[in-house]
Motif scaffolding. Structure first.
Motif, short mmCIF file in Angstrom:
data_model
loop_
_atom_site.label_atom_id
_atom_site.label_comp_id
_atom_site.label_asym_id
_atom_site.label_seq_id
_atom_site.Cartn_x
_atom_site.Cartn_y
_atom_site.Cartn_z
N GLY A 45 36.16 -4.35 0.54
CA GLY A 45 36.56 -3.12 -0.49
C GLY A 45 37.51 -3.64 -1.62
N GLU A 46 38.70 -2.72 -1.52
CA GLU A 46 39.53 -2.91 -2.59
C GLU A 46 40.76 -4.11 -2.08
OE1 GLU A 46 39.25 -1.76 -5.63
OE2 GLU A 46 37.24 -1.27 -5.01
N SER A 47 40.50 -4.66 -0.95
CA SER A 47 41.57 -5.48 -0.34
C SER A 47 41.39 -6.73 -1.07
CB SER A 47 41.78 -5.29 1.02
OG SER A 47 42.14 -4.36 1.56
N ASP A 48 42.53 -7.83 -1.04
CA ASP A 48 42.16 -9.28 -1.59
C ASP A 48 40.99 -9.90 -0.89
OD1 ASP A 48 44.23 -8.65 -3.47
OD2 ASP A 48 45.75 -9.79 -2.23
N ASP A 101 51.34 -4.65 -0.09
CA ASP A 101 51.32 -6.15 -0.41
C ASP A 101 52.02 -6.88 1.02
OD1 ASP A 101 51.76 -8.78 -1.10
OD2 ASP A 101 52.63 -8.34 -3.08
N LEU A 102 51.45 -7.57 1.57
CA LEU A 102 51.70 -8.08 2.87
C LEU A 102 52.03 -9.54 2.71
CD1 LEU A 102 48.98 -6.64 5.19
CD2 LEU A 102 51.14 -5.84 4.61
N GLY A 103 52.11 -10.30 1.20
CA GLY A 103 52.88 -11.20 1.06
C GLY A 103 51.28 -12.12 0.80
N ASP A 104 50.61 -12.71 2.00
CA ASP A 104 49.62 -13.72 1.69
C ASP A 104 48.41 -12.84 1.40
OD1 ASP A 104 50.93 -15.65 2.45
OD2 ASP A 104 50.42 -15.50 4.69
N PRO A 153 24.94 -1.19 -1.38
CA PRO A 153 25.56 -2.24 -2.39
C PRO A 153 26.71 -3.07 -1.83
CG PRO A 153 25.62 0.19 -3.36
CD PRO A 153 25.19 0.05 -2.02
N VAL A 154 26.81 -4.46 -2.12
CA VAL A 154 27.80 -5.14 -1.63
C VAL A 154 29.20 -4.82 -2.35
CG1 VAL A 154 28.28 -7.69 -1.57
CG2 VAL A 154 25.98 -6.91 -1.12
N ASP A 155 30.19 -4.65 -1.39
CA ASP A 155 31.41 -4.74 -1.61
C ASP A 155 32.43 -5.47 -0.87
OD1 ASP A 155 33.54 -3.69 -3.06
OD2 ASP A 155 33.99 -1.96 -2.08
N TYR A 156 32.15 -6.66 -0.64
CA TYR A 156 32.75 -7.55 0.21
C TYR A 156 32.61 -8.88 -0.28
CZ TYR A 156 28.36 -8.13 2.17
OH TYR A 156 26.83 -8.25 2.43
N ASP A 157 33.42 -9.92 0.18
CA ASP A 157 33.17 -11.47 -0.06
C ASP A 157 32.24 -11.96 0.97
OD1 ASP A 157 33.56 -13.92 -0.36
OD2 ASP A 157 35.69 -14.09 0.00
N GLU A 158 31.30 -12.32 0.43
CA GLU A 158 29.95 -12.95 1.11
C GLU A 158 30.55 -14.28 2.05
OE1 GLU A 158 26.66 -13.82 -1.21
OE2 GLU A 158 26.42 -11.62 -1.92
N ASN A 159 31.53 -15.01 1.54
CA ASN A 159 32.35 -15.76 2.50
C ASN A 159 32.67 -15.28 3.68
OD1 ASN A 159 31.63 -17.97 0.77
ND2 ASN A 159 33.48 -17.24 -0.61
N LEU A 172 46.29 -5.38 1.25
CA LEU A 172 45.38 -4.47 1.62
C LEU A 172 45.49 -3.28 0.96
CD1 LEU A 172 45.77 -5.21 5.51
CD2 LEU A 172 44.27 -6.28 3.83
N ALA A 173 44.35 -2.56 0.83
CA ALA A 173 43.99 -1.23 0.12
C ALA A 173 43.65 -0.54 1.35
CB ALA A 173 42.74 -1.26 -0.83
N TYR A 174 43.98 0.79 1.38
CA TYR A 174 44.04 1.82 2.42
C TYR A 174 43.85 3.53 1.88
CZ TYR A 174 48.96 2.80 2.50
OH TYR A 174 50.24 3.08 2.16
#
Length: 227
Positions: A62-65, A8-11, A139-145, A14-16
Motif C-alpha cells: 500500500g502506501e507504506s514504505d 514515521d517509525l524511523g526505519d 492491481p498490484v500495490d505492493y513491493d514484489e520483493n 507506515l500508512a494507516y
C-alpha cells in the motif's frame, strides 16, 4: 468516517486508515500478503461503529514504505512500534493471512499489548503438504520483493512459531474460510488446539471471508471482543 494517516517509525513509515470514535477501544487490522489497509474497508467501517479501528499498511504494501528487508519478525516489530507511536497500550488485533501470522507473533512475544486476537485464514506454522504460492487477484500495490520473502517463511516455518502458539495468553478466535479456501482447514484446527484459549469458527467465503462476508466477519469480531 474514514481517515488516512502516516506514522514515521524511523526505519520505515507506515500508512494507516482509521474508523470510529477516537476515544473508542482500539482494534488493529492487519492485511494479508499483497493486500493493504483497503482490504479492511468494509469490515473496518462496520467495526468502527463500536470501536476505534486502525487498519495498517504493512511494510512493502500500500502506501507504506517499501524497504529492502521483509519478514514476519520485521512486520511484528513494526506493529509494536506502531502501537507505541499511536500511544495504544493494549488492543484487539485481527489479522488475515500474513497479517495473522504477524499478529500471532506479537501476541506470543508481547502478551501485555494484545487484549484479544483474531486470526482470519492464517497459514498454520507447520511444514505444508504443498508449497504455498501467490497470484495477485487485482492491481498490484505492493513491493514484489516482499512475496518470495514471505512465502519462504510460510513454506519453511521457523519451529519457534509453532512453539509460540502455546505462549499466547490472549483469548483467540480463528476464522476459517471453509471448503472454498486454499488454506488447509484441518491444519487450522491443529493450530487452534495449540493456543491455550482458542475457538475456531468456519464462516465460509474462501480465503478472503472479510471481502465476501464483511458483515459476518465484523459481527463475529464484535461478539468475540465483547464476550
Amino acid at each position: 468516517m474514514e481517515d488516512q494517516s502516516v506514522v514515521d517509525l524511523g526505519d520505515v513509515r507506515l500508512a494507516y486508515r482509521t474508523w470510529g470514535d477516537s476515544l473508542g477501544s482500539p482494534v488493529v487490522l492487519l492485511h494479508g500478503l499483497g493486500g493493504s489497509s483497503a482490504d479492511g474497508e468494509a469490515a473496518g467501517s462496520l467495526l468502527g461503529e463500536e470501536w476505534r479501528v486502525y487498519a495498517v499498511d504493512l511494510r512493502g504494501h500500500g502506501e507504506s514504505d517499501w524497504p529492502d528487508a521483509y519478514g514476519f519478525e520485521q512486520m511484528r516489530d513494526d506493529v509494536l512500534e506502531f502501537l507505541d507511536a499511536c500511544e495504544i497500550d493494549r488492543a484487539g488485533i485481527a489479522g488475515h493471512g500474513m497479517g495473522g501470522t504477524v499478529a500471532s507473533l506479537l501476541a506470543a512475544e508481547h502478551p501485555d499489548r494484545v487484549e484479544r486476537l483474531v486470526l482470519v485464514e492464517t497459514p498454520p506454522p507447520f511444514p505444508p503438504e504443498r508449497w504455498a504460492t501467490f497470484e495477485p487477484d487485482g492491481p498490484v500495490d505492493y513491493d514484489e520483493n516482499a512475496v518470495p520473502a514471505v512465502l519462504a517463511q510460510v513454506n519453511d516455518p521457523d519451529p519457534r512459531q509453532e512453539e509460540g502458539l502455546g505462549q499466547i495468553v490472549a483469548p483467540t478466535l480463528i476464522l476459517a474460510g471453509g471448503p472454498e479456501s486454499t488454506m488447509p482447514q484441518g491444519r487450522l484446527a491443529d493450530m487452534a488446539s495449540l493456543i491455550p484459549d482458542c475457538q475456531l469458527v468456519t464462516l465460509g467465503g474462501g480465503h478472503r471471508p472479510h471481502r465476501r462476508h464483511p458483515d459476518q466477519v465484523a459481527s463475529r469480531i464484535t461478539e468475540f471482543f465483547t464476550s
